[in-house]
Write a protein that holds these residues in place. Structure first.
Motif, PDB file in Angstrom:
ATOM      1  N   ARG A  80       0.824  -1.208   0.000  1.00  0.00           N
ATOM      2  CA  ARG A  80       0.000   0.000   0.000  1.00  0.00           C
ATOM      3  C   ARG A  80       0.862   1.263   0.000  1.00  0.00           C
ATOM      4  NH1 ARG A  80      -3.120  -3.806   2.546  1.00  0.00           N
ATOM      5  NH2 ARG A  80      -5.391  -3.688   2.236  1.00  0.00           N
ATOM      6  N   HIS A  81       2.167   1.111   0.229  1.00  0.00           N
ATOM      7  CA  HIS A  81       3.073   2.263   0.301  1.00  0.00           C
ATOM      8  C   HIS A  81       4.262   2.051  -0.640  1.00  0.00           C
ATOM      9  CE1 HIS A  81       0.714   3.479   3.778  1.00  0.00           C
ATOM     10  NE2 HIS A  81       0.906   2.276   4.288  1.00  0.00           N
ATOM     11  N   PRO A  82       4.016   2.045  -1.947  1.00  0.00           N
ATOM     12  CA  PRO A  82       5.097   1.763  -2.891  1.00  0.00           C
ATOM     13  C   PRO A  82       6.055   2.941  -3.041  1.00  0.00           C
ATOM     14  CG  PRO A  82       3.124   2.362  -4.094  1.00  0.00           C
ATOM     15  CD  PRO A  82       2.736   2.293  -2.635  1.00  0.00           C
ATOM     16  N   THR A  83       7.237   2.651  -3.522  1.00  0.00           N
ATOM     17  CA  THR A  83       8.144   3.713  -3.939  1.00  0.00           C
ATOM     18  C   THR A  83       7.591   4.327  -5.223  1.00  0.00           C
ATOM     19  OG1 THR A  83       9.446   2.218  -5.323  1.00  0.00           O
ATOM     20  CG2 THR A  83      10.110   2.443  -2.998  1.00  0.00           C
ATOM     21  N   PRO A  84       8.022   5.524  -5.595  1.00  0.00           N
ATOM     22  CA  PRO A  84       7.579   6.095  -6.883  1.00  0.00           C
ATOM     23  C   PRO A  84       7.863   5.158  -8.049  1.00  0.00           C
ATOM     24  CG  PRO A  84       8.628   7.783  -5.552  1.00  0.00           C
ATOM     25  CD  PRO A  84       8.835   6.485  -4.812  1.00  0.00           C
ATOM     26  N   GLY A  85       9.030   4.499  -8.007  1.00  0.00           N
ATOM     27  CA  GLY A  85       9.365   3.568  -9.080  1.00  0.00           C
ATOM     28  C   GLY A  85       8.453   2.360  -9.101  1.00  0.00           C
ATOM     29  N   GLY A  86       8.097   1.855  -7.916  1.00  0.00           N
ATOM     30  CA  GLY A  86       7.197   0.712  -7.851  1.00  0.00           C
ATOM     31  C   GLY A  86       5.814   1.048  -8.373  1.00  0.00           C
ATOM     32  N   ALA A  87       5.317   2.230  -7.997  1.00  0.00           N
ATOM     33  CA  ALA A  87       4.010   2.675  -8.494  1.00  0.00           C
ATOM     34  C   ALA A  87       4.037   2.829 -10.009  1.00  0.00           C
ATOM     35  CB  ALA A  87       3.623   3.994  -7.826  1.00  0.00           C
ATOM     36  N   GLN A  88       5.116   3.396 -10.516  1.00  0.00           N
ATOM     37  CA  GLN A  88       5.254   3.589 -11.963  1.00  0.00           C
ATOM     38  C   GLN A  88       5.311   2.242 -12.680  1.00  0.00           C
ATOM     39  OE1 GLN A  88       8.750   5.796 -13.040  1.00  0.00           O
ATOM     40  NE2 GLN A  88       8.109   6.103 -15.162  1.00  0.00           N
ATOM     41  N   ASN A  89       6.060   1.285 -12.114  1.00  0.00           N
ATOM     42  CA  ASN A  89       6.148  -0.041 -12.723  1.00  0.00           C
ATOM     43  C   ASN A  89       4.786  -0.729 -12.760  1.00  0.00           C
ATOM     44  OD1 ASN A  89       8.900   0.011 -13.254  1.00  0.00           O
ATOM     45  ND2 ASN A  89       9.454  -0.904 -11.279  1.00  0.00           N
ATOM     46  N   ALA A  90       4.054  -0.640 -11.654  1.00  0.00           N
ATOM     47  CA  ALA A  90       2.744  -1.288 -11.601  1.00  0.00           C
ATOM     48  C   ALA A  90       1.818  -0.740 -12.675  1.00  0.00           C
ATOM     49  CB  ALA A  90       2.128  -1.098 -10.214  1.00  0.00           C
ATOM     50  N   ARG A  91       1.771   0.586 -12.788  1.00  0.00           N
ATOM     51  CA  ARG A  91       0.871   1.183 -13.778  1.00  0.00           C
ATOM     52  C   ARG A  91       1.329   0.853 -15.198  1.00  0.00           C
ATOM     53  NH1 ARG A  91      -2.076   7.052 -13.678  1.00  0.00           N
ATOM     54  NH2 ARG A  91      -2.228   6.449 -11.493  1.00  0.00           N
ATOM     55  N   ALA A  92       2.643   0.901 -15.433  1.00  0.00           N
ATOM     56  CA  ALA A  92       3.158   0.644 -16.780  1.00  0.00           C
ATOM     57  C   ALA A  92       2.928  -0.809 -17.199  1.00  0.00           C
ATOM     58  CB  ALA A  92       4.648   0.987 -16.840  1.00  0.00           C
ATOM     59  N   PHE A  93       3.198  -1.770 -16.299  1.00  0.00           N
ATOM     60  CA  PHE A  93       2.978  -3.174 -16.631  1.00  0.00           C
ATOM     61  C   PHE A  93       1.496  -3.436 -16.871  1.00  0.00           C
ATOM     62  CE2 PHE A  93       7.288  -3.928 -15.627  1.00  0.00           C
ATOM     63  CZ  PHE A  93       7.620  -5.243 -15.943  1.00  0.00           C
ATOM     64  N   ALA A  94       0.631  -2.876 -16.012  1.00  0.00           N
ATOM     65  CA  ALA A  94      -0.806  -3.079 -16.170  1.00  0.00           C
ATOM     66  C   ALA A  94      -1.299  -2.479 -17.483  1.00  0.00           C
ATOM     67  CB  ALA A  94      -1.555  -2.456 -14.989  1.00  0.00           C
ATOM     68  N   ARG A  95      -0.814  -1.288 -17.803  1.00  0.00           N
ATOM     69  CA  ARG A  95      -1.228  -0.632 -19.043  1.00  0.00           C
ATOM     70  C   ARG A  95      -0.823  -1.466 -20.261  1.00  0.00           C
ATOM     71  NH1 ARG A  95       0.700   4.109 -17.954  1.00  0.00           N
ATOM     72  NH2 ARG A  95       2.744   3.715 -18.868  1.00  0.00           N
ATOM     73  N   ASP A  96       0.411  -1.964 -20.254  1.00  0.00           N
ATOM     74  CA  ASP A  96       0.890  -2.736 -21.402  1.00  0.00           C
ATOM     75  C   ASP A  96       0.147  -4.066 -21.524  1.00  0.00           C
ATOM     76  OD1 ASP A  96       3.243  -3.019 -23.461  1.00  0.00           O
ATOM     77  OD2 ASP A  96       3.138  -4.938 -22.417  1.00  0.00           O
ATOM     78  N   LEU A  97      -0.012  -4.776 -20.413  1.00  0.00           N
ATOM     79  CA  LEU A  97      -0.675  -6.078 -20.447  1.00  0.00           C
ATOM     80  C   LEU A  97      -2.152  -5.951 -20.800  1.00  0.00           C
ATOM     81  CD1 LEU A  97       1.091  -7.572 -17.321  1.00  0.00           C
ATOM     82  CD2 LEU A  97       1.282  -8.457 -19.649  1.00  0.00           C
ATOM     83  N   ALA A  98      -2.821  -4.938 -20.237  1.00  0.00           N
ATOM     84  CA  ALA A  98      -4.228  -4.719 -20.573  1.00  0.00           C
ATOM     85  C   ALA A  98      -4.382  -4.370 -22.046  1.00  0.00           C
ATOM     86  CB  ALA A  98      -4.818  -3.609 -19.704  1.00  0.00           C
ATOM     87  N   GLY A  99      -3.420  -3.637 -22.577  1.00  0.00           N
ATOM     88  CA  GLY A  99      -3.449  -3.305 -23.998  1.00  0.00           C
ATOM     89  C   GLY A  99      -3.274  -4.509 -24.888  1.00  0.00           C
ATOM     90  N   ARG A 100      -2.723  -5.588 -24.332  1.00  0.00           N
ATOM     91  CA  ARG A 100      -2.527  -6.833 -25.093  1.00  0.00           C
ATOM     92  C   ARG A 100      -3.667  -7.829 -24.853  1.00  0.00           C
ATOM     93  NH1 ARG A 100       3.114  -7.350 -26.579  1.00  0.00           N
ATOM     94  NH2 ARG A 100       4.263  -5.536 -25.830  1.00  0.00           N
ATOM     95  N   GLY A 101      -4.701  -7.406 -24.128  1.00  0.00           N
ATOM     96  CA  GLY A 101      -5.877  -8.246 -23.966  1.00  0.00           C
ATOM     97  C   GLY A 101      -5.962  -9.017 -22.665  1.00  0.00           C
TER      98      GLY A 101
END
Length: 225
Positions: A80-101
């Motif tokens: 619940r308390h990620p680093t800025p990099g961890g938050a960025q990674n989570a959003r980026a991975f989710a965005r890419d994977l969701a974009g792939r279906g």
């Protein structure tokens, strides 16, 4: 007598003999609204992945796109308390994977969960939230707009708890087992050694699902898990 032989407690038998009609009426009124349902174990919409569990939920309150219960999903979990990099990674991975279906599944909690849901929404993809309260309540309250966005963009909210159930520490490990079972795998972004995220990862592993992790700094306590 049959209820006692089946193992029901005295409190359960008393509740069945004198049902809370006001609570039942409230639930029926909630279910009468569009995009809402109570999916019982014998419903064709009930996912087979949950039937395979040792302790499957007997019913699911759902709101939104029920087809996602059968869609290929990846659970994304973390602190619940990620680093800025961890938050960025989570959003980026989710965005890419969701974009792939891939449907991104998480628990609507602060931190990594919220970033994962938002990343999927950014890609105009699918996301599914399994929550640890009644489905008519949003916890934490500041995620009310996020919950509405999930439902309004063909996503899905899921809870096995009855309407009006408040947050309680014991509800979240139970929520995690559903999250793990609904997903093909679980991706841990950042998590402490003793955390609910690792409970989800362990449950996923025990169910024969894939478990993944994004490497973090050896100096970050939130990456040690």
């Amino acid at each position: 007598a049959l209820w006692r032989e089946a193992g029901l407690s005295a409190a359960s038998i008393a509740a069945l003999q004198k049902p809370d009609q006001a609570r039942i009426d409230t639930s029926l009124a909630w279910l009468a609204e569009p995009n809402r349902a109570l999916i019982t174990y014998d419903d064709p919409r009930y996912p087979d992945s949950l039937r395979e569990m040792s302790d499957p939920p007997l019913a699911l309150f759902v709101m939104g796109n029920t087809e996602l219960l059968h869609y290929p999903s990846l659970a994304m979990v973390g602190t619940r308390h990620p680093t800025p990099g961890g938050a960025q990674n989570a959003r980026a991975f989710a965005r890419d994977l969701a974009g792939r279906g891939v449907c991104i599944a998480s628990g609507l909690a602060q931190g990594i969960d919220a970033e994962a849901h938002q990343g999927a929404l950014d890609a105009q993809g699918y996301t599914l939230a399994v929550i640890g309260t009644g489905i008519d309540r949003v916890y934490p309250a500041q995620h009310r707009a996020l919950a509405h966005a999930i439902v309004n963009h063909a996503g899905l909210m899921v809870s096995e708890l009855s309407l009006g159930t408040p947050p309680h520490p014991g509800h979240f490990p139970r929520r995690n087992r559903i999250l793990a079972a609904l997903s093909l795998g679980t991706l841990v972004v950042e998590a402490a050694p003793q955390s609910g995220s690792l409970i989800t990862a362990r449950l996923a592993s025990e169910m024969g699902r894939e478990v993944f992790a994004i490497p973090g700094s050896i100096h970050n306590p939130m990456a040690r898990g």
